[in-house]
Design a protein around this motif. Sequence first.
Motif, PDB file in Angstrom:
ATOM      1  N   ALA A 293       7.102  -8.717 -14.699  1.00  0.00           N
ATOM      2  CA  ALA A 293       7.348  -7.272 -14.754  1.00  0.00           C
ATOM      3  C   ALA A 293       8.766  -6.959 -14.279  1.00  0.00           C
ATOM      4  N   LYS A 294       9.323  -5.864 -14.775  1.00  0.00           N
ATOM      5  CA  LYS A 294      10.650  -5.439 -14.352  1.00  0.00           C
ATOM      6  C   LYS A 294      10.551  -4.577 -13.104  1.00  0.00           C
ATOM      7  N   GLY A 295      11.458  -4.834 -12.160  1.00  0.00           N
ATOM      8  CA  GLY A 295      11.511  -4.064 -10.934  1.00  0.00           C
ATOM      9  C   GLY A 295      12.529  -2.945 -11.032  1.00  0.00           C
ATOM     10  N   PRO A 296      12.746  -2.207  -9.945  1.00  0.00           N
ATOM     11  CA  PRO A 296      13.703  -1.095  -9.956  1.00  0.00           C
ATOM     12  C   PRO A 296      15.135  -1.554 -10.190  1.00  0.00           C
ATOM     13  N   HIS A 297      15.400  -2.851 -10.000  1.00  0.00           N
ATOM     14  CA  HIS A 297      16.733  -3.403 -10.230  1.00  0.00           C
ATOM     15  C   HIS A 297      17.011  -3.625 -11.712  1.00  0.00           C
ATOM     16  N   GLY A 298      16.021  -3.387 -12.575  1.00  0.00           N
ATOM     17  CA  GLY A 298      16.213  -3.542 -14.007  1.00  0.00           C
ATOM     18  C   GLY A 298      16.017  -4.960 -14.506  1.00  0.00           C
ATOM     19  N   LYS A 299      15.716  -5.883 -13.623  1.00  0.00           N
ATOM     20  CA  LYS A 299      15.478  -7.274 -13.993  1.00  0.00           C
ATOM     21  C   LYS A 299      14.002  -7.589 -13.791  1.00  0.00           C
ATOM     22  N   THR A 300      13.560  -8.692 -14.380  1.00  0.00           N
ATOM     23  CA  THR A 300      12.209  -9.126 -14.061  1.00  0.00           C
ATOM     24  C   THR A 300      12.192  -9.563 -12.601  1.00  0.00           C
ATOM     25  N   ASN A 301      11.040  -9.428 -11.993  1.00  0.00           N
ATOM     26  CA  ASN A 301      10.926  -9.848 -10.598  1.00  0.00           C
ATOM     27  C   ASN A 301      11.249 -11.333 -10.427  1.00  0.00           C
ATOM     28  N   SER A 302      10.878 -12.140 -11.423  1.00  0.00           N
ATOM     29  CA  SER A 302      11.173 -13.570 -11.323  1.00  0.00           C
ATOM     30  C   SER A 302      12.673 -13.826 -11.342  1.00  0.00           C
ATOM     31  N   ASP A 303      13.402 -13.104 -12.192  1.00  0.00           N
ATOM     32  CA  ASP A 303      14.858 -13.281 -12.234  1.00  0.00           C
ATOM     33  C   ASP A 303      15.502 -12.828 -10.927  1.00  0.00           C
TER      34      ASP A 303
END
Length: 380
Positions: free
Chosen positions: A358-368
């Motif tokens: 899923a994408k977080g508030p940072h605009g990236k996936t949480n894994s990235d």
Amino acid sequence: MSEQVSRILPGRRVSRRSVLQSSAAALLSAPLVVKATAAFGQEKLAGTGEVVVYSYGGSFTENLRKYVSDPFTKATGIRVVDVTADFAEPQIKAMSAANRVDWDIALVIAQGYSELHQAGVFMPIDYSLWDGEALKGVPESARLTDAVLAFRNANLLVYDERAFPKGGPKNWADFWNIKEFPGPRGLNANLGYHSMLYALMADGVAHKDLWPLTHDKIDRALKKLDEIKPHITKWWAAGGEPIQLLNNREYALTSAFDGRALAAIKQGAPIRMAWDGATIGGIPWTVLKGGPNSANAQKFIAFVNRAEMAAAFTQATGYPGPNVNQLKYLPADLLPLLSINPENAAKTVQLDHAWLVAKGPHGKTNSDHIQERWLAWRAG
């Protein structure tokens, strides 16, 4: 529900072939060979023609053929055609885009499943073909609408019993306990979220409270990892490394893949597995929409999930499928080494793949985002 089929994070250069080809042929001196008869196949699985099945090649596919595919052919009359590659997802995308699907069945990684599921490239699984023992033995969480968990794999604590003659470490808190369990240590260089989970468990976080890996938990994990970093003599990358380093006494304890450790133990290596805090992911079977032999593909999926065949798959590959009813068909000496063993399963941590992709508030996936934090910490 894709968290049930998690595996490798995007961009990680960890070859599934290097992980899975763990000398599976050496797991047992007398692997289970199912008596494949027409009666075992049952009339509803009988057929003609072929089914094209993708897997990883090498010993994995060789043993899959000997202990699963050939019995399937004998029982049903359907010939299995093997196709192999290290990664299935690019080929599936290309075939779907060209509207020419040459495969029927594929093993996919969790990220691939999530993306391709959204694109609608998989057929619904026909559970009406399954026998009662399979439906009861395979939990609903492993039976998705358009995928079935093929096998589980674990990252767990393993150690050299020669280094700890009075008893080895039992959990990640012990891994961090340098005084009581001295010796060189190893952790995976690539899969940073695993090490963060280990660190949190070592710092007292309960299994049920690990997810999601929020900013404060990541900070806490990295602070805990600061303590153990000086004692990591090598950050391993390839799946065979930690077992080899244990055998060479270059490690006393390390994280490792369960299939690699299991194969080494069955070959007589002085290695022990500690299941408390093992992180569990998995790989699903999928039936490709538009494949040339979809009806036969559904029969193969039903066949491989039968309890006896699940046991054969486990012994052939070193990684257990989800059907718990297979346990009664497996040798007693193998049971303590499997994640599907209820005693071991109760101590494990399921990966929350849905959150990772899923994408977080940072605009990236949480894994990235986690991986960026991990690489920055490793470089510091």
